[in-house]
Design an enzyme around this catalytic site. Structure first.
Site, PDB file in Angstrom:
ATOM      1  N   LYS A 272       1.561  -5.006   7.826  1.00 29.81           N
ATOM      2  CA  LYS A 272       0.403  -5.005   8.395  1.00 29.81           C
ATOM      3  C   LYS A 272       0.388  -6.378   8.151  1.00 29.81           C
ATOM      4  CE  LYS A 272      -0.877  -0.172   6.783  1.00 29.81           C
ATOM      5  NZ  LYS A 272      -1.298   0.216   9.055  1.00 29.81           N
TER       6      LYS A 272
ATOM      7  N   GLN B 122      -5.068  -3.012   4.440  1.00 31.11           N
ATOM      8  CA  GLN B 122      -5.830  -3.906   5.198  1.00 31.11           C
ATOM      9  C   GLN B 122      -6.239  -4.584   4.738  1.00 31.11           C
ATOM     10  OE1 GLN B 122      -5.968  -2.750   8.536  1.00 31.11           O
ATOM     11  NE2 GLN B 122      -4.132  -1.668   7.862  1.00 31.11           N
TER      12      GLN B 122
ATOM     13  N   ASP C 260      -6.282  -0.135  -2.619  1.00 34.59           N
ATOM     14  CA  ASP C 260      -5.712   0.152  -1.085  1.00 34.59           C
ATOM     15  C   ASP C 260      -5.935  -1.361  -0.477  1.00 34.59           C
ATOM     16  OD1 ASP C 260      -4.184   0.405   1.341  1.00 34.59           O
ATOM     17  OD2 ASP C 260      -5.053   2.608   1.142  1.00 34.59           O
TER      18      ASP C 260
ATOM     19  N   HIS D 221      -7.538   7.062   3.455  1.00 31.63           N
ATOM     20  CA  HIS D 221      -6.208   7.355   4.080  1.00 31.63           C
ATOM     21  C   HIS D 221      -5.665   8.194   3.560  1.00 31.63           C
ATOM     22  CE1 HIS D 221      -2.500   6.967   5.804  1.00 31.63           C
ATOM     23  NE2 HIS D 221      -3.076   5.878   6.768  1.00 31.63           N
TER      24      HIS D 221
ATOM     25  N   CYS E 139      -4.984   9.051  10.508  1.00 28.90           N
ATOM     26  CA  CYS E 139      -4.875   9.218   8.694  1.00 28.90           C
ATOM     27  C   CYS E 139      -6.156   9.313   7.900  1.00 28.90           C
ATOM     28  CB  CYS E 139      -3.852   8.701   8.769  1.00 28.90           C
ATOM     29  SG  CYS E 139      -2.278   8.846   9.113  1.00 28.90           S
TER      30      CYS E 139
END
Length: 413
Positions: free
Chosen positions: A233, A210, A207, A130, A371
């Site tokens: 999220k 998700q 990261d 991203h 993104c």
């Protein structure tokens, strides 16, 4: 309320009752919400937690001695304890509240990396990142003179791990990669990445935007140095997130922002910093949304991540089969290990046009580059249509999307 959801069989209709927005009608059609990778919808317990704070104990935290301040502080800090348990951090002081994954990555970039990197050092990211895990490292590379290297991606949307291992050397000081891709759904082999990076003395940031909502996260077992989470999220509010960091690293890092709370003692000549985690939490925080994040994590834990994951995997399999049955549709991201994201392109049709026509059918999908422009360039496309699934989605809703796609493709060709 959460306890009633704990059972041996997954009852999606019972789950759906907890999400008021799913009763919406869009363009005269029942809402089908397949934009969960962008943000998940909120259960009533999260909405109630927000309103309860503002209705009953709204106050600033930590420094007040009156009852409301003490109640607000207790609720705020209870979320820290819940996050610690949710990702199995060793200590609660390793949980730093931020505005989200973007701020968490920038915090590490401008504190750890800016302090520790120099010209000639190397940073590794992946080709599926991203923008929030690309741009901060580009800026740091410009500031420090470090070199930014990229792990390439194969045609299935998987990292080419042989190339990653070739990039590793004693010059590499930081590896920052996405745990699960927002645009492809690919689950990356992060344990292999972490172990290999540590062997050359590099630290690793993940990261988890998700992955946190779909996968069991154990930061101690992973042995990652930093892990970033976005509340919105994982069924929580927007504007709040988490940075996990190993205590020794956090202790050695300078503050990210100056202001109230992050200080221990201030004079015009010198300021000393507060203890962890408050050294990195300057100013009045996002109290209400932090409090409500606890309700979201408790909601997920009450159902059970393994139960949710099994159901979402079933939805992904079904959606993949149905999409592959349509002539002219090509799936983008066919990795063996995925979270519940199905991205696709339709030959001769722009994703934005497709998204508008699906919206006319009440189906909310995300279109564009998500993104991840470098990744779209890798596949030679401007973007995809992305359907991302959550615990409250159904196969019947997938059928609605598929029927909508047939109508849309007929109109657009």
């Amino acid at each position: 309320m959460v306890e009633t959801l704990t059972h041996t069989t997954f009852d999606v209709q019972a789950i759906r009752q907890h999400f008021p927005v799913l009763n919406r009608v869009v363009k005269g059609k029942p809402l089908v919400y397949f934009d969960n990778a962008a943000t998940t919808q909120k259960p009533q317990v999260v909405i109630d937690a927000l309103t309860d704070y503002y209705k009953n104990y709204n106050a600033n935290i930590h420094r007040g001695i009156h009852s409301l301040a003490e109640e607000a502080t207790a609720a705020y800090e209870a979320t820290r304890d819940t996050v610690q348990q949710f990702i199995n951090a060793k200590q609660r002081e390793e949980i730093i509240f931020t505005r989200g994954v973007t701020e968490s990555i920038n915090l590490v970039a401008y504190t750890w990396a800016r302090t520790n990197l120099k010209a000639g050092d190397e940073i590794i990211i992946s080709g599926m990142e991203h923008h929030s895990n690309i741009v901060p490292w580009q800026l740091i590379a410009e500031i420090t003179g470090a070199k930014l290297n990229v792990i390439p991606v194969n045609d299935n949307g998987e990292l080419i791990m042989e190339e990653f291992h070739k990039l590793l050397n004693e010059k590499v000081k930081l590896v920052s990669v996405v745990h699960a891709s927002n645009s492809l759904g690919t689950i990356n082999p992060v344990k292999e990445i972490i172990d290999a990076a540590h062997k050359v003395g590099a630290i690793v940031m993940l990261d988890g935007a998700q992955s946190t909502v779909h996968l069991d996260i154990d930061v101690q077992q992973l042995d990652c140095d930093f892990f970033a989470i976005s509340s919105h999220k994982v069924y929580g509010p927007t504007g709040i997130g988490v940075l996990y960091g190993k205590r020794a690293l956090l202790e050695a890092m300078p503050p990210f922002m100056g202001g109230g709370e992050m200080i221990k003692d201030v004079t015009f000549e010198k300021t000393t910093w507060n203890d962890l985690p408050y050294k990195f939490e300057a100013g009045t925080p996002n109290i209400a949304d932090t409090v409500a994040l606890k309700a979201a994590l408790d909601f997920v834990s009450g159902i059970g991540k393994s139960t949710i994951r099994k159901y979402e995997d079933e939805l992904l399999r079904y959606a993949t089969e149905q999409l592959q049955s349509i002539d002219g549709i090509r799936l983008v991201g066919t990795a063996k290990h995925k979270v519940s994201v199905a991205s696709y392109v339709v030959e001769g049709v722009h994703p934005q046009d497709l998204g508008i026509l699906l919206d006319n059918q009440g189906v909310a999908v995300r279109t564009g580059h998500h993104c991840t422009q470098p990744l779209m360039n890798r596949f030679g496309i401007p973007g995809t249509t992305r359907a991302s699934f959550a615990m409250y989605n159904t196969k019947e809703e997938i059928d609605v999307m598929i029927a909508g796609l047939h109508k849309a493709i007929k109109l657009l060709r």
